[in-house]
Design an enzyme around this catalytic site. Sequence first.
Site, PDB file in Angstrom:
ATOM      1  N   ARG A  62       0.979  -1.205   0.127  1.00  0.00           N
ATOM      2  CA  ARG A  62      -0.060   0.228  -0.160  1.00  0.00           C
ATOM      3  C   ARG A  62       0.679   1.205   0.007  1.00  0.00           C
ATOM      4  O   ARG A  62       0.296   2.279  -0.593  1.00  0.00           O
ATOM      5  CB  ARG A  62      -0.857   0.097   1.290  1.00  0.00           C
ATOM      6  N   LYS A 169       2.243 -18.418   6.853  1.00  0.00           N
ATOM      7  CA  LYS A 169       1.318 -18.853   7.940  1.00  0.00           C
ATOM      8  C   LYS A 169       0.982 -17.442   8.709  1.00  0.00           C
ATOM      9  O   LYS A 169       1.512 -16.601   8.226  1.00  0.00           O
ATOM     10  CB  LYS A 169       2.305 -19.611   9.029  1.00  0.00           C
ATOM     11  N   ASP A 198       5.618 -24.138   5.571  1.00  0.00           N
ATOM     12  CA  ASP A 198       6.058 -24.238   6.845  1.00  0.00           C
ATOM     13  C   ASP A 198       7.419 -24.105   6.919  1.00  0.00           C
ATOM     14  O   ASP A 198       7.993 -25.054   6.450  1.00  0.00           O
ATOM     15  CB  ASP A 198       5.521 -25.481   7.360  1.00  0.00           C
ATOM     16  N   HIS A 199       8.075 -22.949   7.641  1.00  0.00           N
ATOM     17  CA  HIS A 199       9.632 -23.024   7.277  1.00  0.00           C
ATOM     18  C   HIS A 199      10.294 -24.069   7.879  1.00  0.00           C
ATOM     19  O   HIS A 199      11.406 -24.307   7.576  1.00  0.00           O
ATOM     20  CB  HIS A 199       9.802 -21.494   7.460  1.00  0.00           C
ATOM     21  N   LYS A 203      14.066 -26.447   6.773  1.00  0.00           N
ATOM     22  CA  LYS A 203      15.266 -26.589   7.336  1.00  0.00           C
ATOM     23  C   LYS A 203      16.066 -27.864   7.379  1.00  0.00           C
ATOM     24  O   LYS A 203      15.476 -28.804   6.967  1.00  0.00           O
ATOM     25  CB  LYS A 203      15.012 -26.531   8.923  1.00  0.00           C
ATOM     26  N   GLU A 237      12.572 -21.550  23.135  1.00  0.00           N
ATOM     27  CA  GLU A 237      13.147 -20.406  22.779  1.00  0.00           C
ATOM     28  C   GLU A 237      13.220 -19.394  23.862  1.00  0.00           C
ATOM     29  O   GLU A 237      12.654 -19.460  24.834  1.00  0.00           O
ATOM     30  CB  GLU A 237      11.845 -19.553  21.938  1.00  0.00           C
ATOM     31  N   ASP A 257       0.849 -21.229  17.482  1.00  0.00           N
ATOM     32  CA  ASP A 257       1.938 -20.773  16.763  1.00  0.00           C
ATOM     33  C   ASP A 257       2.829 -21.668  16.235  1.00  0.00           C
ATOM     34  O   ASP A 257       3.583 -21.595  15.337  1.00  0.00           O
ATOM     35  CB  ASP A 257       2.254 -19.634  17.687  1.00  0.00           C
ATOM     36  N   HIS A 262       4.653 -26.417  13.000  1.00  0.00           N
ATOM     37  CA  HIS A 262       6.059 -26.758  12.870  1.00  0.00           C
ATOM     38  C   HIS A 262       6.387 -28.077  13.603  1.00  0.00           C
ATOM     39  O   HIS A 262       6.933 -29.171  13.029  1.00  0.00           O
ATOM     40  CB  HIS A 262       7.048 -25.862  13.624  1.00  0.00           C
ATOM     41  N   LYS A 362       8.381 -20.102  25.277  1.00  0.00           N
ATOM     42  CA  LYS A 362       8.900 -19.025  25.103  1.00  0.00           C
ATOM     43  C   LYS A 362       9.857 -18.721  26.330  1.00  0.00           C
ATOM     44  O   LYS A 362       9.334 -19.237  27.510  1.00  0.00           O
ATOM     45  CB  LYS A 362       7.936 -17.869  24.702  1.00  0.00           C
ATOM     46  N   LYS A 367      17.798 -21.235  23.044  1.00  0.00           N
ATOM     47  CA  LYS A 367      17.071 -21.502  21.740  1.00  0.00           C
ATOM     48  C   LYS A 367      17.497 -22.905  21.268  1.00  0.00           C
ATOM     49  O   LYS A 367      18.889 -23.165  21.092  1.00  0.00           O
ATOM     50  CB  LYS A 367      17.345 -20.359  20.786  1.00  0.00           C
TER      51      LYS A 367
HETATM   52  C1  BG6 Z   1       7.410 -18.771  13.864  1.00  0.00           C
HETATM   53  C2  BG6 Z   1       6.787 -18.500  15.016  1.00  0.00           C
HETATM   54  O1  BG6 Z   1       6.493 -19.554  12.751  1.00  0.00           O
HETATM   55  O2  BG6 Z   1       8.465 -19.696  14.058  1.00  0.00           O
HETATM   56  C3  BG6 Z   1       7.527 -17.831  15.837  1.00  0.00           C
HETATM   57  O3  BG6 Z   1       5.572 -17.578  14.819  1.00  0.00           O
HETATM   58  C4  BG6 Z   1       8.808 -18.681  16.120  1.00  0.00           C
HETATM   59  O4  BG6 Z   1       6.787 -17.622  17.291  1.00  0.00           O
HETATM   60  C5  BG6 Z   1       9.459 -18.922  15.088  1.00  0.00           C
HETATM   61  O5  BG6 Z   1       9.564 -17.654  17.162  1.00  0.00           O
HETATM   62  C6  BG6 Z   1      10.687 -19.956  15.217  1.00  0.00           C
HETATM   63  O6  BG6 Z   1      11.377 -20.085  14.134  1.00  0.00           O
HETATM   64  P1  BG6 Z   1      12.914 -20.560  14.050  1.00  0.00           P
HETATM   65  O7  BG6 Z   1      13.162 -20.764  12.611  1.00  0.00           O
HETATM   66  O8  BG6 Z   1      13.702 -19.545  14.641  1.00  0.00           O
HETATM   67  O9  BG6 Z   1      12.884 -21.812  14.972  1.00  0.00           O
END
Ligand code: BG6
Length: 512
Positions: A62, A169, A198-199, A203, A237, A257, A262, A362, A367
């Site tokens: 926008r 997502k 779904d990232h 990985k 995390e 989330d 994931h 969290k 991590k």
């Molecule tokens: C995202 C979540 O899909 O994945 C976040 O919305 C999370 O809350 C993140 O922190 C984690 O991704 P990665 O790749 O850093 O483990």
Amino acid sequence: MTISSDNPLREGLRSRQVAEACSLVIFGATGDLTHRKLVPALYNLAAAGDLPPGLQVLGFARRDKTDESWRAELEESNRKNSRGGHDDALWASFASGIGYHRGNFNEPEAYRALAGRLDEIDARGGTRHNRLFYLSTAPEFFPVVLENLKAAGLNEPRGGGWSRVIVEKPFGVDLATAQALNGVVNETFQEADTYRIDHYLGKETAQNIMVLRFANAIFEPLWRARFIDQVQITCAEHLGMEGGRGAYYDTAGATRDMVQNHLLQLLSLVAMEPPTDLSADSVRDEKVKVLRSLRPLDSAAVGENVVRAQYTAGAIDGVPVPGYREEDRVAPDSQTESYVAMRTFVDNWRWEGCPFYIRMGKRLPKKATEISLHLKQPPAVLFQKMPQGGESNVLTIRIQPDEGMSVRMLSKLPGTNLQIEPVKMDFRYWSSFGKGSPEAYERLLLDALAGDATLFARRDEVENAWKFIDAIEGAWHAGDRPPPMAEYPAGSWGPTEADLLLAERGHRWRRL
Ligand code: BG6
């Protein structure tokens, strides 16, 4: 087994992906994801020589910007976020294929103008009428953008090209909203042209689960409830609600989330049967079967098998941090969980009776994402003096960081006495291959450009995962007597209730 080379789909995960030139339109071009992940991923693909020469990137958003001003912003963020550094000459050639298209997501005229611009790009040659639309907007705009793409005829392949869509997502907030969104998606694009991100599937270590299982003879015979006592999937995390994230997170929570997508994806990869081949649908068919086999939870079962919790004030790396309810943009009486732990079962032939424990939190001490398979103990007739509380064998897959795998086993300590100690066989990506892994978005963008949907969620995967999660959310938010919200201090490993959940069966969370 030989893999026929005349069927490209059979190659699936194995092959080097060959991206086809196209116009890639990013909706939500000025957003955080575009700056932090998408453009740096494209730039790194270009640096690796993986992008086709004619690729055009068009940002749709926008705000009032020009091609030049948007490129300048992207350059600045690429300097900060690119995994492989930033080279001015390479950037200049990469950025020459980047443009900006100003428009409101709900304004049909903006899409007609976009269609005109894409036609011009195609007329210059190179992109061959191939279009990839990336929905990286706030989720409420997903249907709006899809409907407008359809109205402008941009969803239909034409001139021998293809038209695909990537959907970011969150894909719905429950089964009903996911089904409604899937309805719009499937009225607009063919399922085969739909790429739900779904990232975690991008990985490197997640992709390696299938290789580990099905390219080796050593693990698979043991990979079943007969030999495995329990499986743990942990995603820890240390981050909290930085950068205003509380506004979204407080409407979602740890379960929606991260578990719905994931962690259930990781569970599917660990629990699935071998697919008949490596095509996108064969792999996804097997993952769906796992999701359909998850033992459904009624509200009593949620109380017994799922723990939810919020962090209270504490410290991360020695720095004091507020509790979840004191975070920016989180309701002071919030009932949203920042931590969830559950015991679940895959009710099929292979896994009958083997608990799969999942936990996500969290503000944990570090991590780390890890999967561990804990093998049953050998008969105790010979070695009765085992190490204290020790399991004999644990296979651990470290998804991130320090990507790799290890096998714990017991060994005799050298010496004249019989003393048994645990030892570890360790495989680390970095020391074995001398290089780090690409970012998940690099692999996923490349796959979408190459037309391989294996690492993307299919409609039935998303919906079956929501079905499982809805029962939990229903018990928490709609049930008569919702189970209590537990607490854990920020910087700790979660609530004691989660430890008790495992203790019921003599298990303990793995120390990460
Ligand atoms: C995202 C979540 O899909 O994945 C976040 O919305 C999370 O809350 C993140 O922190 C984690 O991704 P990665 O790749 O850093 O483990």
